[in-house]
Design a protein around this motif. Structure first.
Motif, PDB file in Angstrom:
ATOM      1  N   ILE A 138      -1.012   1.754  -6.998  1.00 45.17           N
ATOM      2  CA  ILE A 138      -1.220   0.688  -7.840  1.00 45.17           C
ATOM      3  C   ILE A 138      -2.464  -0.343  -7.036  1.00 45.17           C
ATOM      4  CG2 ILE A 138      -0.567  -1.376  -8.967  1.00 45.17           C
ATOM      5  CD1 ILE A 138       2.273   0.093  -9.419  1.00 45.17           C
ATOM      6  N   ILE A 170      -5.033   5.807 -13.111  1.00 46.79           N
ATOM      7  CA  ILE A 170      -3.690   5.656 -12.289  1.00 46.79           C
ATOM      8  C   ILE A 170      -3.497   7.156 -12.049  1.00 46.79           C
ATOM      9  CG2 ILE A 170      -2.498   5.626 -13.994  1.00 46.79           C
ATOM     10  CD1 ILE A 170      -2.341   3.772 -10.647  1.00 46.79           C
ATOM     11  N   LEU A 188       0.699  -0.296 -14.800  1.00 51.23           N
ATOM     12  CA  LEU A 188       0.184   0.914 -14.280  1.00 51.23           C
ATOM     13  C   LEU A 188       1.343   1.708 -13.434  1.00 51.23           C
ATOM     14  CD1 LEU A 188      -2.748  -0.915 -12.174  1.00 51.23           C
ATOM     15  CD2 LEU A 188      -2.880   0.387 -14.346  1.00 51.23           C
ATOM     16  N   LYS A 234      -5.712   1.900 -15.680  1.00 47.73           N
ATOM     17  CA  LYS A 234      -4.659   2.559 -16.454  1.00 47.73           C
ATOM     18  C   LYS A 234      -5.188   4.222 -16.672  1.00 47.73           C
ATOM     19  CE  LYS A 234      -1.842   2.453 -20.552  1.00 47.73           C
ATOM     20  NZ  LYS A 234      -1.581   1.461 -21.907  1.00 47.73           N
ATOM     21  N   THR A 246      -5.468   1.496  -6.861  1.00 51.88           N
ATOM     22  CA  THR A 246      -6.314   1.722  -8.057  1.00 51.88           C
ATOM     23  C   THR A 246      -6.927   0.213  -8.348  1.00 51.88           C
ATOM     24  OG1 THR A 246      -4.792   3.456  -8.817  1.00 51.88           O
ATOM     25  CG2 THR A 246      -6.144   2.436 -10.321  1.00 51.88           C
TER      26      THR A 246
END
Length: 260
Positions: free
Chosen positions: A129, A165, A110, A162, A132
């Motif tokens: 990160i 992000i 990520l 992913k 998310t």
């Protein structure tokens, strides 16, 4: 509703390649046009070889179109400006394993897109990160995990993280539930619908599963042999299909779910 994505006459003509024994056939995606509103899900439906996955790749920049234009919020996207496309239109693939590097942990999976595409410092990247991961139903501690340490459902959530992000406006999901068992699939569908509602994302969902399409999509685009057959609101397409091909697809689905 606000038009988020507009596609005009997008087409793709594959140049034939010569093999050792014979000339390989070429695939042509005829001109396709459609619009996607913010907070809306457009499903692309068709049999294998219909061109639906190719259309998804053209939208995210994995393939370069032979003609046509893509507009995001009224601004034309260049087919060669991949960073512009990468920031705004992201993809979730059917097999999460193929999009997740087994040699690096979740934090790097990520974090790398943030390093390449943003000016966030290390602490800001870590917070992004963590936020998310929470957004997709994973724990902050999962950032230390590797791919093999995650279940199939967790891998698909990571694949979704992913895609999210970089705060995109459009998510293209190519058969994201096909490899999941029914219980995990249901959880993932509910998660995607919640994220769409909370974030106002536009979703383009590529599938041949009519049951899921009917459940999650607002509108449907029908593809056959690289051609756009018809498009319309989901309920209208399912109840009053205009083409014989669409009617055949719907009847085959109904025959599977109707008790004998």
């Amino acid at each position: 509703m606000t038009t988020l994505l507009r596609v005009e006459d997008l087409e793709f003509k594959q140049k034939p390649k010569r093999g050792f024994f014979k000339k390989q056939s070429k695939f042509t995606l005829s001109k396709v046009s459609f619009e996607l509103n913010a907070g809306e899900t457009l499903a692309i439906l068709g049999e294998n070889g219909s061109g639906k996955s190719l259309l998804g790749k053209l939208l995210v920049g994995a393939e370069v179109p032979s003609g046509g234009h893509i507009y995001l919020n009224g601004q034309k996207l260049s087919p060669y400006n991949l960073k512009q496309r990468c920031l705004n239109i992201r993809m979730v693939f059917q097999h999460s394993n193929e999009s997740l590097n087994p040699g690096i942990n979740v934090a790097k999976i990520l974090g790398n897109p943030l390093i390449l595409n943003t000016k966030l410092n290390a602490s800001e990247r870590q917070k992004k990160i963590e936020d998310t991961l929470k957004l997709v139903g994973l724990l902050p501690d999962h950032m230390f995990f590797y791919r093999h340490m995650l279940s199939d459902g967790q891998r698909q959530r990571l694949a979704l993280a992913k895609a999210l992000i970089l705060d995109p406006q459009v998510i293209v999901a190519d058969e994201p539930f096909a490899a999941l068992d029914p219980s995990v699939r249901s959880q993932t569908i509910n998660l995607i619908m919640k994220l769409q509602k909370d974030l106002g994302l536009g979703f383009i969902f590529i599938s041949h599963n009519l049951g899921i399409i009917r459940h999650i999509s607002d509108r449907v685009l029908i593809m056959q042999d690289g051609n756009l057959v018809e498009t319309g609101k989901t309920d209208v397409i399912f109840n009053w299909p205009k083409s014989e091909y669409t009617e055949k697809l719907i009847k085959s689905h109904q025959s599977l779910i109707t008790p004998r």
